[in-house]
Design a protein around this motif. Structure first.
Motif, PDB file in Angstrom:
ATOM      1  N   CYS A 131      -1.001 -45.090  43.790  1.00 19.52           N
ATOM      2  CA  CYS A 131      -0.365 -46.284  43.224  1.00 19.52           C
ATOM      3  C   CYS A 131       0.386 -45.916  41.946  1.00 19.52           C
ATOM      4  O   CYS A 131      -0.205 -45.407  40.989  1.00 19.52           O
ATOM      5  CB  CYS A 131      -1.424 -47.340  42.927  1.00 19.52           C
ATOM      6  N   ASP A 135       6.440 -50.055  41.540  1.00 22.18           N
ATOM      7  CA  ASP A 135       6.322 -50.548  42.918  1.00 22.18           C
ATOM      8  C   ASP A 135       4.896 -50.969  43.275  1.00 22.18           C
ATOM      9  O   ASP A 135       4.666 -51.584  44.316  1.00 22.18           O
ATOM     10  CB  ASP A 135       6.796 -49.469  43.895  1.00 22.18           C
ATOM     11  N   CYS A 136       3.945 -50.616  42.432  1.00 22.43           N
ATOM     12  CA  CYS A 136       2.539 -50.907  42.710  1.00 22.43           C
ATOM     13  C   CYS A 136       1.879 -51.394  41.420  1.00 22.43           C
ATOM     14  O   CYS A 136       2.188 -50.873  40.335  1.00 22.43           O
ATOM     15  CB  CYS A 136       1.852 -49.638  43.220  1.00 22.43           C
ATOM     16  N   ASP A 222      -0.579 -52.730  49.881  1.00 24.74           N
ATOM     17  CA  ASP A 222      -0.391 -53.980  49.137  1.00 24.74           C
ATOM     18  C   ASP A 222      -1.772 -54.502  48.760  1.00 24.74           C
ATOM     19  O   ASP A 222      -2.681 -54.501  49.594  1.00 24.74           O
ATOM     20  CB  ASP A 222       0.336 -55.023  49.989  1.00 24.74           C
TER      21      ASP A 222
END
Length: 283
Positions: A131, A135-136, A222
């Motif tokens: 992660c 984006d995370c 996600d």
């Protein structure tokens, strides 16, 4: 917004409604009590005036005084209850639910279980070593900041642990976990990084801690960032549904649980039990 988010929101609203309703009920009970006291005093005065004084007058006066004492005790109890609920001299974090049990492998390849956390306060979070921001929702830096915060908190003889659970066991081997932990500056005496069987992880993170995660089409994951504070009895006390929990808020909540543990016996325990009964939670 997912269904469980809505459920948490509704539970919070219902808790607030119950809390406000209970306070209103206490105020109403207080007013009604004083009205009853006044009525009984007036009735006793009238009855004494109607009765011809006899040799039993002293007994009548004694009975009247005992009525005063009994009513005074009831009134004081109600006043104390209203003041306790309204002023909240003792505040607690709610006892939300039992945290899940687990058996995982840490960054040193050793077995760690939920029983290792008995008697300690433990803050959990959930992520994977791949992660990376933006984006995370990367949470390692936040956990590192909380670890640094612990150095300035007097926890007495109550240990405080940090546990990061990875939900990507395929890639997060003990070696990968150790490299990630070192990069975060994790103190192995305080902060454990672990993972385990994929099916069990789903039960632990998704079921026990009610935190969503799932693989995405890009090959990553996600998930909803979350930090969960669990007390020494394995009971969830609070959740921070964010990747960046406020360190000051964490310190306050930790202090509340530490104070409750320190006052878990004698008369103080009764006060804390009352605080739970009457929902004396911080705003």
């Amino acid at each position: 917004m997912r269904v469980w988010h809505r459920g948490v929101l509704w539970l919070t609203l219902l808790s607030q409604m119950w809390r406000n309703a209970w306070r209103g009920l206490c105020v109403y009970a207080l007013a009604a009590s004083f009205s009853c006291i006044q009525f009984l005093q007036n009735a006793m005065t009238i009855s004494q005036n109607l009765v011809q004084p006899t040799g039993g007058a002293n007994h009548s006066k004694l009975t009247f005084r005992w009525w005063h004492i009994a009513l005074g005790v009831v009134a004081l109890a109600i006043v104390g209850l209203v003041l306790f609920v309204t002023i909240q001299p003792v505040q607690v974090l709610p006892r939300m639910t039992l945290a899940p049990g687990y058996a995982l492998v840490n960054q040193d390849g050793n077995l760690v279980t939920s029983e290792d956390a008995r008697g300690a306060l433990t803050l959990y979070n959930f992520t994977y070593t791949g992660c990376t921001a933006p984006d995370c929702p990367e949470t390692g830096a936040s956990m590192a900041a909380l670890q640094a915060r612990l150095q300035n908190i007097d926890t007495g003889d109550i240990p405080v642990h940090l546990v990061t659970i990875s939900f990507d066991p395929e890639h997060d081997t003990p070696a990968a976990l150790k490299a990630w932990a070192n990069a975060q500056g994790a103190d192995p005496a305080v902060w454990t990084v672990a993972t385990g069987d994929a099916t069990r992880l789903k039960n632990i993170i998704g079921g026990g801690f009610s935190t969503y995660y799932g693989a995405n089409e890009a090959g990553g994951w996600d998930f909803d960032p979350a930090f969960v504070l669990v007390d020494g009895n394995g009971i969830i006390r609070t959740k921070y549904r964010t990747a960046t929990p406020d360190p000051a808020l964490f310190e306050r909540d930790l202090g509340l649980v530490l104070a409750e543990v320190a006052n878990s016996s004698g008369a103080n325990k009764l006060a804390y039990d009352a605080a739970h009964l009457f929902l004396c939670y911080p705003e």
